[in-house]
Design a protein around this motif. Sequence first.
Motif: not given
Length: 396
Positions: A8, A327, A331-332, A342, A350-351, A376, A378, A382-383
Amino acid sequence: MTRFDLLSWGANSHHQLGQSVESEQCVSPVAVNLNAVLGLIESEIEIKKVTGGAGHSLILDVNGNVYSCGWNAKGQTGIPGSQSYLSEFELIDKLKDVVIVDVACGWDSSMAIDNKGNLYVWGSNAYGQLGVRSSKIGNKAVIESPEKIDLQDFESEPIKKVSMGLRHSAVVTISGKLLVAGNGNKCQLGVIDSSNKPVRKIHTFTQVHDLSGIKSVACGQHHTLVQTNQGNLYAWGDNRHGQLGFDPIAYPSIASPSKLENINIGLNGEIFTGWTHSAALHDGKIIAWGRNTYGQLGRAELNKFQRNWIPELVKNKECHFIQLAVGSEHNVALTENGSVITWGWNEHGNCGNGTEEDVRLPVPIEMPKLGRVQLVGTGAGHSFAVVKYREDQENR
């Protein structure tokens, strides 16, 4: 024995990363010790989905168990108590006797569907976003632990999909009906009243009658996107940034479902929404449209005259994507070869690239070399990534 790690990163102001430590943010992926947290022997948990809201997170495992952590001031973790947050993932006891197949998070609320199509809701209901008003529960502003909703108005038809935005929610029934609840002040509900005006708030799930044959739904901050069984997309709500796929100058908002022309993502495509952008994953490609202030479309140009409302491919040399998580403004994505890519808003890391600078173009981030990323996810800022290790990779 196969082992799984949950990584995370990003905002952690409410312990939403589940790392057992308090910090404002984590700018690079860090492993969460799920074995210790969940009291498991070895790695018996295989994660099916991980997602989050503003400050809370949910894990769904393949056995249908749900775990939560993070901000709990409005009951959004589903674990009642006096604590304002949970610093580690804990099992939601109220759901342990049912098999959950999907979960979703709003800003400060949560939902789940079990394998019989029952819908469970908890957290903030201040705007009616939980769709709850019954003699059993009442029109409560907060629901501290999961409660099952009886959709009597729809003959208790099973639910197959659920999505939550900032303050509104939507579910898809097994027959393809779309039901919505919550705040509609930006036309995000898509429901028109008898005087032909957009409904501004709904406390119980209500059908959007202009639609049928719906496969899936995605709720943004103030907009909604659906996919039909034929692969067509419809959108409505706030369109100030072109997030609906229409020219925002001509259509700053759209009150009822409108079809996006020249876009069809087929039966296997998926749809996603951030706060102010939208995306679709189809045949290994990601298409995105809407706001690009932070690079959330994966386009370097920030020219205010650029027509960002027109859906375009997100370009990356590792171009075959198999998963996407969106998110609020980042993006993830996961590629076929296991790379995590990301882009977008990165104020809290967050990336996951070790910085706090926004990521304008999609870039891979560093992941454990011995494992392979399987999943993955989000939250708003956060990710997550789930890494699988083979038996011969245990001794890293």
